[in-house]
Design a protein around this motif. Sequence first.
Motif, PDB file in Angstrom:
ATOM      1  N   ARG A   1      63.822  48.584  51.120  1.00 57.87           N
ATOM      2  CA  ARG A   1      62.707  47.681  50.806  1.00 57.87           C
ATOM      3  C   ARG A   1      61.565  47.868  51.795  1.00 57.87           C
ATOM      4  NH1 ARG A   1      61.459  41.578  50.677  1.00 57.87           N
ATOM      5  NH2 ARG A   1      60.075  41.502  48.874  1.00 57.87           N
ATOM      6  N   HIS A   2      61.885  48.151  53.048  1.00 63.64           N
ATOM      7  CA  HIS A   2      60.839  48.436  54.034  1.00 63.64           C
ATOM      8  C   HIS A   2      60.046  49.677  53.622  1.00 63.64           C
ATOM      9  CE1 HIS A   2      62.475  45.989  57.661  1.00 63.64           C
ATOM     10  NE2 HIS A   2      62.908  45.477  56.527  1.00 63.64           N
ATOM     11  N   TYR A   3      60.763  50.673  53.121  1.00 63.39           N
ATOM     12  CA  TYR A   3      60.067  51.892  52.690  1.00 63.39           C
ATOM     13  C   TYR A   3      59.127  51.603  51.530  1.00 63.39           C
ATOM     14  CZ  TYR A   3      58.983  56.424  50.769  1.00 63.39           C
ATOM     15  OH  TYR A   3      58.284  57.508  50.287  1.00 63.39           O
ATOM     16  N   TYR A   4      59.634  50.875  50.532  1.00 68.16           N
ATOM     17  CA  TYR A   4      58.805  50.593  49.356  1.00 68.16           C
ATOM     18  C   TYR A   4      57.488  49.918  49.737  1.00 68.16           C
ATOM     19  CZ  TYR A   4      62.354  51.765  45.838  1.00 68.16           C
ATOM     20  OH  TYR A   4      63.236  52.421  45.028  1.00 68.16           O
ATOM     21  N   HIS A   5      57.528  49.067  50.753  1.00 69.22           N
ATOM     22  CA  HIS A   5      56.324  48.306  51.129  1.00 69.22           C
ATOM     23  C   HIS A   5      55.800  48.734  52.495  1.00 69.22           C
ATOM     24  CE1 HIS A   5      56.892  45.918  47.561  1.00 69.22           C
ATOM     25  NE2 HIS A   5      58.145  45.701  47.906  1.00 69.22           N
ATOM     26  N   ARG A   6      55.922  50.034  52.774  1.00 63.52           N
ATOM     27  CA  ARG A   6      55.541  50.558  54.089  1.00 63.52           C
ATOM     28  C   ARG A   6      54.046  50.420  54.370  1.00 63.52           C
ATOM     29  NH1 ARG A   6      56.295  53.868  50.193  1.00 63.52           N
ATOM     30  NH2 ARG A   6      54.973  55.680  49.770  1.00 63.52           N
ATOM     31  N   HIS A   7      53.225  50.444  53.332  1.00 64.49           N
ATOM     32  CA  HIS A   7      51.777  50.324  53.526  1.00 64.49           C
ATOM     33  C   HIS A   7      51.268  48.904  53.300  1.00 64.49           C
ATOM     34  CE1 HIS A   7      51.169  54.617  53.988  1.00 64.49           C
ATOM     35  NE2 HIS A   7      51.750  54.880  52.830  1.00 64.49           N
ATOM     36  N   THR A   8      52.153  47.970  52.983  1.00 66.10           N
ATOM     37  CA  THR A   8      51.715  46.626  52.609  1.00 66.10           C
ATOM     38  C   THR A   8      51.080  45.884  53.781  1.00 66.10           C
ATOM     39  OG1 THR A   8      53.317  46.396  50.806  1.00 66.10           O
ATOM     40  CG2 THR A   8      52.515  44.366  51.810  1.00 66.10           C
ATOM     41  N   ARG A   9      51.709  45.935  54.958  1.00 64.42           N
ATOM     42  CA  ARG A   9      51.220  45.120  56.077  1.00 64.42           C
ATOM     43  C   ARG A   9      49.793  45.499  56.481  1.00 64.42           C
ATOM     44  NH1 ARG A   9      53.623  45.475  60.969  1.00 64.42           N
ATOM     45  NH2 ARG A   9      54.591  47.483  60.502  1.00 64.42           N
ATOM     46  N   SER A  10      49.443  46.752  56.361  1.00 63.76           N
ATOM     47  CA  SER A  10      48.098  47.195  56.742  1.00 63.76           C
ATOM     48  C   SER A  10      47.206  47.432  55.521  1.00 63.76           C
ATOM     49  CB  SER A  10      48.175  48.480  57.569  1.00 63.76           C
ATOM     50  OG  SER A  10      48.878  49.486  56.862  1.00 63.76           O
ATOM     51  N   ILE A  11      47.700  47.048  54.310  1.00 58.97           N
ATOM     52  CA  ILE A  11      46.989  47.317  53.036  1.00 58.97           C
ATOM     53  C   ILE A  11      46.519  48.784  53.071  1.00 58.97           C
ATOM     54  CG2 ILE A  11      45.344  46.441  51.343  1.00 58.97           C
ATOM     55  CD1 ILE A  11      45.096  43.891  52.958  1.00 58.97           C
ATOM     56  N   PHE A  12      47.485  49.683  53.165  1.00 55.70           N
ATOM     57  CA  PHE A  12      47.273  51.092  53.478  1.00 55.70           C
ATOM     58  C   PHE A  12      46.602  51.146  54.855  1.00 55.70           C
ATOM     59  CE2 PHE A  12      48.489  51.556  49.155  1.00 55.70           C
ATOM     60  CZ  PHE A  12      49.097  52.795  49.108  1.00 55.70           C
ATOM     61  N   TRP A  13      45.286  51.381  54.949  1.00 56.95           N
ATOM     62  CA  TRP A  13      44.604  51.330  56.260  1.00 56.95           C
ATOM     63  C   TRP A  13      43.352  50.473  56.183  1.00 56.95           C
ATOM     64  CZ3 TRP A  13      47.052  55.505  54.279  1.00 56.95           C
ATOM     65  CH2 TRP A  13      46.372  56.262  53.322  1.00 56.95           C
ATOM     66  N   GLU A  14      43.271  49.671  55.130  1.00 55.10           N
ATOM     67  CA  GLU A  14      42.099  48.820  54.937  1.00 55.10           C
ATOM     68  C   GLU A  14      42.011  47.687  55.964  1.00 55.10           C
ATOM     69  OE1 GLU A  14      39.750  50.043  53.115  1.00 55.10           O
ATOM     70  OE2 GLU A  14      39.856  49.087  51.154  1.00 55.10           O
ATOM     71  N   LEU A  15      43.159  47.213  56.459  1.00 55.82           N
ATOM     72  CA  LEU A  15      43.151  46.055  57.338  1.00 55.82           C
ATOM     73  C   LEU A  15      42.500  46.357  58.691  1.00 55.82           C
ATOM     74  CD1 LEU A  15      43.948  43.104  57.198  1.00 55.82           C
ATOM     75  CD2 LEU A  15      46.141  43.683  58.241  1.00 55.82           C
ATOM     76  N   GLN A  16      42.465  47.631  59.063  1.00 50.76           N
ATOM     77  CA  GLN A  16      41.845  47.965  60.349  1.00 50.76           C
ATOM     78  C   GLN A  16      40.339  47.699  60.335  1.00 50.76           C
ATOM     79  OE1 GLN A  16      42.390  52.111  61.288  1.00 50.76           O
ATOM     80  NE2 GLN A  16      41.444  52.845  59.393  1.00 50.76           N
ATOM     81  N   ASP A  17      39.722  47.686  59.139  1.00 51.16           N
ATOM     82  CA  ASP A  17      38.291  47.356  59.046  1.00 51.16           C
ATOM     83  C   ASP A  17      38.055  45.852  59.072  1.00 51.16           C
ATOM     84  OD1 ASP A  17      37.591  50.031  58.878  1.00 51.16           O
ATOM     85  OD2 ASP A  17      37.708  50.067  56.698  1.00 51.16           O
TER      86      ASP A  17
END
Length: 516
Positions: free
Chosen positions: A325-341
Motif C-alpha cells: 500500500r505504501h508503494y501504491y501511494h508513494r507519490h501521494t504525500r508530496s502530490i508527486f512533486w507539486e507540494l514543494q511549490d
Amino acid sequence: MEPAVSLAVCALLFLLWVRVKGLEFVLIHQRWVFVCLFLLPLSLIFDIYYYVRAWVVFKLSSAPRLHEQRVRDIQKQVREWKEQGSKTFMCTGRPGWLTVSLRVGKYKKTHKNIMINLMDILEVDTKKQIVRVEPLVTMGQVTALLTSIGWTLPVLPELDDLTVGGLIMGTGIESSSHKYGLFQHICTAYELVLADGSFVRCTPSENSDLFYAVPWSCGTLGFLVAAEIRIIPAKKYVKLRFEPVCGLEAICDRFTRESQRQENHFVEGLLYSLEEAVIMTGVMTDEAEPGKLNSIGNYYKPWFFKHVENYLKTNREGLEYIPLRHYYHRHTRSIFWELQDIIPFGNNPVFRYLFGWMVPPKISLLKLTQGETLRKLYEQHHVVQDMLVPMKCLPQALHTFHSDIHVYPIWLCPFILPSQPGLVHPKGNEAELYVDIGAYGEPRVKHFEARSCMRQLEKFVRSVHGFQMLYADCYMDREEFWEMFDGSLYHRLRKQLGCQDAFPEVYDKICKAARH
C-alpha cells in the motif's frame, strides 16, 4: 494554560497580519501559512471521516441495500428534467472544487445538476475476482479494503483522492499498466443511467458499443452508477530496484526494454533532466530481506521523488522492499512533486516529524481556496499535463517537452494500449506499447506563454498519434481535438441514445476554446 495563551496570541497576530496584508496577498505570496494552519488540519478531518464512514458502511453491509434506492432517485431526477422540458444540459451535482482535476467546471452553474451520492464499495467477489463499486469510491478506499483481505486492483492509480468514476470517464494509469493497460482495461462492466432515465448495464459482450465508448467520454453519454473491476491476489511487499541511467539514448533504451518484460509487475521512470533518470522495476513478494524494508509511506519519511533522486546523486543502484500500500501511494504525500511549490520546506526532516502526519492537503481544498487571481497565475506559470505517446517516439517526445516547457522531474509510466473501439486506440490493428509523460511544475523555458506553448506540445502529440489526458487544460480547437481522438463510435452513440440534448459534447465540456 500558558500554551493556550501563547497559541491564542499567535492566532491573533496572524489575523492582524492577514488584515493588514490582505487575504489575497497571503494566499498568493505566503500560501504555505494558510495551508499549514488551516488546510492540513481540515484535510485530516476529511480523511478520518471518509475512512470511518467507508469502514462502517462495508461492515454493516448497508451499501448494497441503499444502492438500488439511490439509483432509482437518480432516474427520478433525470425523468423530472425531461418532464420540465429538457431546457439545459445535465451534469453531476458534485461541486467542481471536489474533483482532482485542476480545471474549473463553470458549466455546473448553468446545467441541471443531478445529485449522485454514490461513494461505497458494494461487493468483493473473490471467486469471480471482481469488486463492484460506486463511482465516487476513491483509490484510498479501495486499497485500504482490498489489501486488508489480500487482494488488489491490477491497475491502481496513484493519488488517494482519485475516484473510480473519474478514472473511467477520464482515464487512469499506474506503473503496472505495461501489463494490464489503462484503468478502463481492467473494468468488466459499467452500469449507467441514460439520458431518458433508463438503466443499462454494459460489458464487452452486452451493449458492447456503449461499453467501449464510455471511457474518456467525461460523463457525456450517461451517469455512471456502478462499475465492476478485476482484482488480483496481492502480496505484502514490492521488491523495488532503482537504477540510475545517464544519457537520453540509454534512458529510452533501458526504459523500453524494462517495459517489455512481463516479469516486471511495476515499471516507472523519473527523469530529473534530459540526460539523467532513475528507472525503477518492481515485483510483488511476501518476503523481505532483513535490513532492506523501507516503509516509504510513513509520515516522517522523505518524499519519494527526493528519496529516488539520492540514488542518482550518489550514482548507485539500490534494492528495497516497500509495503504494497505504501508503494501504491508513494507519490501521494508530496502530490508527486507539486507540494514543494506550496510548502517549500515540506521535505525538511523537522517539518516531516512534526507535521508530516497531516500531509498532503486535499487537492479539492486547495482548489476551493485558491481564488481567481491565484488560479490565473497557476494557469499562466504552471504546467500539469499527461501526454500519452507511442514508446517508439519517446526520445523525440522528451526533446519536445524539454524545448517547449522544460519542466523537471518528468514522470514516465509505460502502458499497453489494446486495439479496441472507442475514443483512444492505437493507429494499427494491434496493441501497442505507449508511455505516459507527466509534467507537473513551473516551466523553466524562457518567455513561456501557456496557450502557445501548450498548443505546440499538443500538435506534436497529435502528429505521433498520441493522446492528451483530459483532466488538464486543453487548448485544441474542435477539429484538432477530433483529429487526436476517434469520435466515430462516440458520435453515433450520442445520436442513438438521445445525448445531444441531454449532455454537452466532450469537447465542449473540457477544452478551453469551448468553455465560457
